[in-house]
Scaffold this motif. Structure first.
Motif, short mmCIF file in Angstrom:
data_model
loop_
_atom_site.label_atom_id
_atom_site.label_comp_id
_atom_site.label_asym_id
_atom_site.label_seq_id
_atom_site.Cartn_x
_atom_site.Cartn_y
_atom_site.Cartn_z
N VAL A 82 -3.13 0.01 -4.04
CA VAL A 82 -3.17 -1.28 -3.33
C VAL A 82 -2.89 -2.40 -4.32
O VAL A 82 -3.57 -2.52 -5.35
CB VAL A 82 -4.54 -1.50 -2.66
CG1 VAL A 82 -4.55 -2.84 -1.91
CG2 VAL A 82 -4.89 -0.35 -1.72
N VAL A 99 0.85 -1.19 0.00
CA VAL A 99 0.00 0.00 0.00
C VAL A 99 0.88 1.24 0.00
O VAL A 99 1.76 1.39 0.85
CB VAL A 99 -0.94 0.01 1.22
CG1 VAL A 99 -1.79 1.29 1.23
CG2 VAL A 99 -1.84 -1.22 1.22
N TYR A 104 -3.88 0.18 7.10
CA TYR A 104 -2.57 0.60 6.61
C TYR A 104 -2.41 2.10 6.88
O TYR A 104 -3.25 2.91 6.46
CB TYR A 104 -2.44 0.31 5.12
CG TYR A 104 -2.45 -1.19 4.83
CD1 TYR A 104 -1.27 -1.89 4.64
CD2 TYR A 104 -3.66 -1.89 4.77
CE1 TYR A 104 -1.28 -3.25 4.39
CE2 TYR A 104 -3.68 -3.25 4.53
CZ TYR A 104 -2.49 -3.93 4.33
OH TYR A 104 -2.50 -5.28 4.10
N HIS A 153 -6.96 1.22 -6.79
CA HIS A 153 -6.62 2.49 -6.17
C HIS A 153 -7.88 3.30 -5.92
O HIS A 153 -8.91 3.11 -6.58
CB HIS A 153 -5.63 3.28 -7.03
CG HIS A 153 -6.24 3.89 -8.26
ND1 HIS A 153 -6.43 3.19 -9.42
CD2 HIS A 153 -6.71 5.13 -8.49
CE1 HIS A 153 -6.97 3.97 -10.33
NE2 HIS A 153 -7.16 5.17 -9.79
#
Length: 253
Positions: free
Chosen positions: A235, A192, A217, A244
């Motif tokens: 991602v 990420v 994250y 994304h």
């Protein structure tokens, strides 16, 4: 005699150390990292059964990328993301990767380029209207940004929530969080990254996020000035996930 030998040994030792330090300094030179830039060129409108050229212009540090690892175009009709088509692009010249596609029905379509190069991944997306809807008014796009501070994006069984504090201040450290779930369970061990840029600026900052056992994250970032910024979370994982989400944030003084 012994003193002379010791003195010579000391001289050779100092010379060797100097050479070693020089080698270490040279080897320690770092290569500047730039964001992978992708300019996706898609016409706003086309006719049904018309051959349409779709191009991704790929650059890195201001230079055209001629050796991208992968460039593909994903195409789907609005509301039918699960039935999207993935088409591999052909490298033309000057960092341009192109396909020609024919749309066989009227409607609103989306084109997303998936570009992997320089150990980075970028996935810009644009809308194209095919046929009669061009006159009647088209959708403004999928996953439009809202005033909410939680943005949700789903693709199949993957859910991505990008979260920011209510008030974001310039020159103050800001916590950025993304909660990711797959199959209704936390998505673990994903790669990420946050791509951050100010509206109107060509400078993009990249920040790696650290994940926990809950699929959250996090990364911290300091906005250098007030204004409107875009934050795009990228991602991906080893199982082929590439997604994304982009969110707009207003930074106060």
């Amino acid at each position: 005699m012994k003193k002379i030998i010791i003195l010579l040994a000391a001289v050779f030792l100092l010379a060797a150390c100097g050479q070693n330090e020089t080698k270490q300094e040279n080897s320690g030179e770092s290569t500047e990292v730039h964001p992978l830039e992708v300019n996706l060129k898609v016409p706003d409108h086309a006719n049904i059964h018309e051959k349409v050229s779709l191009t991704a212009e790929v650059s890195y540090g201001g230079e055209a990328v001629e050796d991208a690892d992968e460039v593909k175009f994903e195409i789907w009709k609005e509301g039918e993301k699960e039935e999207s088509k993935m088409i591999e692009a052909k490298h033309e010249k000057d960092g341009q990767y192109t396909i020609e596609h024919t749309f066989d029905e009227n409607g609103v379509f989306f084109v997303q380029s998936h570009v992997t190069a320089k150990n980075q991944h970028n996935m810009p997306k644009k809308q194209i209207v095919i046929g009669e809807l061009h006159k009647g008014g088209a959708s403004t796009g999928e996953n439009e940004e809202t005033a909410n501070h939680t943005h949700e994006h789903s693709q199949g069984s993957v859910d991505i929530q990008l979260e920011l504090p209510t008030n974001v201040k310039a020159n103050a450290e800001t916590l950025i969080q993304t909660k990711i779930q797959a199959e209704n369970a936390p998505l673990l061990n994903a790669n990420v990254r946050y791509e951050i840029w100010k509206d109107g600026s060509d400078k993009h900052d990249w920040v790696d996020a650290a994940g926990d056992e809950k699929g959250t994250y996090e990364a911290k970032y300091t906005f250098s000035s007030s204004g409107t910024y875009q934050i795009q979370v990228h991602v991906n994982n080893d199982e082929g996930l590439h997604e994304h989400v982009t969110k707009k944030v207003t930074v106060q003084k």
